[in-house]
Design a protein around this motif. Sequence first.
Motif, PDB file in Angstrom:
ATOM      1  N   SER A   1      -9.870  -0.646  -1.494  1.00 27.84           N
ATOM      2  CA  SER A   1     -10.773  -0.129  -0.458  1.00 27.84           C
ATOM      3  C   SER A   1     -11.452  -1.235   0.342  1.00 27.84           C
ATOM      4  CB  SER A   1     -11.839   0.775  -1.100  1.00 27.84           C
ATOM      5  OG  SER A   1     -12.435   0.157  -2.221  1.00 27.84           O
TER       6      SER A   1
ATOM      7  N   GLU B   1       0.831  -1.193   0.000  1.00 29.79           N
ATOM      8  CA  GLU B   1       0.000   0.000   0.000  1.00 29.79           C
ATOM      9  C   GLU B   1       0.873   1.253   0.000  1.00 29.79           C
ATOM     10  OE1 GLU B   1      -0.688  -2.752   1.959  1.00 29.79           O
ATOM     11  OE2 GLU B   1      -2.233  -3.265   0.477  1.00 29.79           O
TER      12      GLU B   1
ATOM     13  N   TYR C   1      -2.992   7.225   1.004  1.00 32.49           N
ATOM     14  CA  TYR C   1      -4.433   7.159   1.182  1.00 32.49           C
ATOM     15  C   TYR C   1      -5.111   8.192   0.270  1.00 32.49           C
ATOM     16  CZ  TYR C   1      -3.718   4.000   5.039  1.00 32.49           C
ATOM     17  OH  TYR C   1      -3.370   2.902   5.782  1.00 32.49           O
TER      18      TYR C   1
ATOM     19  N   LEU D   1     -12.240  -0.435   3.855  1.00 35.11           N
ATOM     20  CA  LEU D   1     -12.212   1.021   3.969  1.00 35.11           C
ATOM     21  C   LEU D   1     -13.480   1.673   3.459  1.00 35.11           C
ATOM     22  CD1 LEU D   1      -8.539   1.742   2.804  1.00 35.11           C
ATOM     23  CD2 LEU D   1      -9.387   1.575   5.148  1.00 35.11           C
TER      24      LEU D   1
ATOM     25  N   THR E   1      -0.897   9.379   5.108  1.00 38.83           N
ATOM     26  CA  THR E   1      -1.552   8.728   6.242  1.00 38.83           C
ATOM     27  C   THR E   1      -3.033   9.085   6.274  1.00 38.83           C
ATOM     28  OG1 THR E   1      -1.251  10.512   7.862  1.00 38.83           O
ATOM     29  CG2 THR E   1       0.592   8.961   7.560  1.00 38.83           C
ATOM     30  N   LEU E   2      -3.793   8.228   6.951  1.00 38.23           N
ATOM     31  CA  LEU E   2      -5.208   8.531   7.169  1.00 38.23           C
ATOM     32  C   LEU E   2      -5.381   9.754   8.068  1.00 38.23           C
ATOM     33  CD1 LEU E   2      -7.133   5.140   7.614  1.00 38.23           C
ATOM     34  CD2 LEU E   2      -7.516   6.921   5.887  1.00 38.23           C
TER      35      LEU E   2
ATOM     36  N   SER F   1      -6.908   2.324  -6.499  1.00 38.80           N
ATOM     37  CA  SER F   1      -6.778   2.312  -5.043  1.00 38.80           C
ATOM     38  C   SER F   1      -7.660   1.220  -4.453  1.00 38.80           C
ATOM     39  CB  SER F   1      -7.153   3.676  -4.458  1.00 38.80           C
ATOM     40  OG  SER F   1      -8.376   4.145  -4.989  1.00 38.80           O
TER      41      SER F   1
ATOM     42  N   VAL G   1     -13.162   6.423   0.360  1.00 36.52           N
ATOM     43  CA  VAL G   1     -11.873   6.323   1.043  1.00 36.52           C
ATOM     44  C   VAL G   1     -11.175   5.061   0.563  1.00 36.52           C
ATOM     45  CG1 VAL G   1     -10.695   6.131   3.264  1.00 36.52           C
ATOM     46  CG2 VAL G   1     -12.785   7.510   3.059  1.00 36.52           C
ATOM     47  N   SER G   2      -9.910   5.185   0.196  1.00 38.55           N
ATOM     48  CA  SER G   2      -9.161   4.044  -0.324  1.00 38.55           C
ATOM     49  C   SER G   2      -7.670   4.300  -0.137  1.00 38.55           C
ATOM     50  CB  SER G   2      -9.496   3.810  -1.800  1.00 38.55           C
ATOM     51  OG  SER G   2      -9.280   4.997  -2.558  1.00 38.55           O
ATOM     52  N   VAL G   3      -6.850   3.356  -0.595  1.00 34.84           N
ATOM     53  CA  VAL G   3      -5.403   3.494  -0.497  1.00 34.84           C
ATOM     54  C   VAL G   3      -4.788   2.918  -1.766  1.00 34.84           C
ATOM     55  CG1 VAL G   3      -5.147   1.288   0.742  1.00 34.84           C
ATOM     56  CG2 VAL G   3      -3.354   3.037   0.940  1.00 34.84           C
TER      57      VAL G   3
END
Length: 510
Positions: free
Chosen positions: A198, A11, A14, A201, A80-81, A196, A107-109
């Motif tokens: 998720s 990963e 974010y 998430l 970072t989140l 990304s 929201v994803s990474v």
Amino acid sequence: MDRRTPPQTEEGWYVLHDFRSIDWDAWRDAPERRRSQAIDEGIEYLAAAERLEDADAGDSATFSVLGHKADLLILHLRPTLADIDALERQFEHTAFAEFTERADSYVSVTEVSGYLSQEYFEEDSEVEETGIKRYIESRLEPEIPDAEFCSFYPMDKRRGPDHNWYELPFDERAEFLSNHGEIGKEYAGRVTQIISGSIGLDDFEWGVTLFSDDPTDVKELLYEMRFDPSSSRFAEFGRFLSARRFPAENLGAYLAGEPVPQNGAADAHGHPHGRSEGGQGHGSSGHSHGDGDSHGSDGDSDGGPHSGDSDVRSELEEAGIYAGKPHGEDVHAVVLYSAADPDELFEEVEGLRANFDHYDTHVKTAVYEPSEAGSSGGDGETGVVSLWETDRAANTAAGFLADLPEVVRQAGDDTEDSWGTMGMFYTVKSEHRDDFTDTFGDVAALLADMDGHRKTDLLVNRENEDDMFIASRWDSRGDAMEFFRSDAFSETVEFGRDVLADRPRHVFLA
């Protein structure tokens, strides 16, 4: 029970897709003073996010959403989140936020998986010696393209009774995705993506964001992919949202109903997207000498592959050698070397080049073969050179070029303790071609006896024998500088003024 082993993932940053609807009735009814304050604070927030005033790395951009689903998309990427969380709350403290409601969010990474490169996850892998490592890093820490159009959608892989992606063996899944990716390669330079993950998430398993200057390119890509089994059998999609990018300072024009062109979005960033000049994503700038030589550093034993450029320029200028301009006249280069058969390599490059030509920032892509004039300690590898007007476009191209057959290394990725220079690009007057190659042979013989010299190769454009470049490698920068200060080098520069059709271009290595 046969339990499938999931592919490894890594990963990166974010991602928050923040979709906002504007209360237009409240906006029209608000006094001018309040609207002016909202615009000022909205621009301040959006521009500060794009300048990365809140973090050391990442990216942000603002889009006008088309259709009824939302009015604005504020797209954030951060390490970072906690960074993402703070940005959300900071927005709510602006006067502009009072006129908006959150229509949706995602929201994803960013991630890469073993489907892309199993070798990347293996210990003692040689992946660092090819361009694939840089491509993977660009997927984990992407820059938001300057393209005008953006399309976002979430997606899942099916787990139904007839088609269950997660019940397939790894090799089958990898083959499906490889074939799927081949379609994407045909749109290289026209469509850029940020993928990304998720799972855990958000509601879907992945978020896909596509960028292009022409919306029909995105439409054609997705339409073609619908017929690929990876989509037709195994993909489930959420709703699609389309948007146009605009500079943060145009927020007032947007709210007034005026046209908000994308032009200027790149300048609105005011930062190098979290990367220092000469850092990850592009190599150190080159140094030009007189009218007859131009070199790009692709290694520096004193401080890594991209350090010391300003010192090199200073040293050369003190010696009376023109050191080039660090910015303004440059192109960005991806240079890879392959051990594949030159005919096979050229056929692959031709296919990529046809797609690259759709991109306005593409300068040229060509295959260079070792000259019959020989080399000094070289290994006779075939070179592939791709030139672009921006480092972002060059890095995108590098990901596709890394898939060429038998790539052994990418210039700028060398990990050995040495220092490299790259002379680009010599356009020789046709009547002086033999004179140039003969002189190279003489210089190569001189270099072979010089302390610290490892190898020097002359490579010739397969399609234009008047177009050449020279790549050298030294034990250290000091050894190379000794040559640049030598009478032999000065004589070579003077000779170049007579036999070269154009001044070699100053080059960044992507």
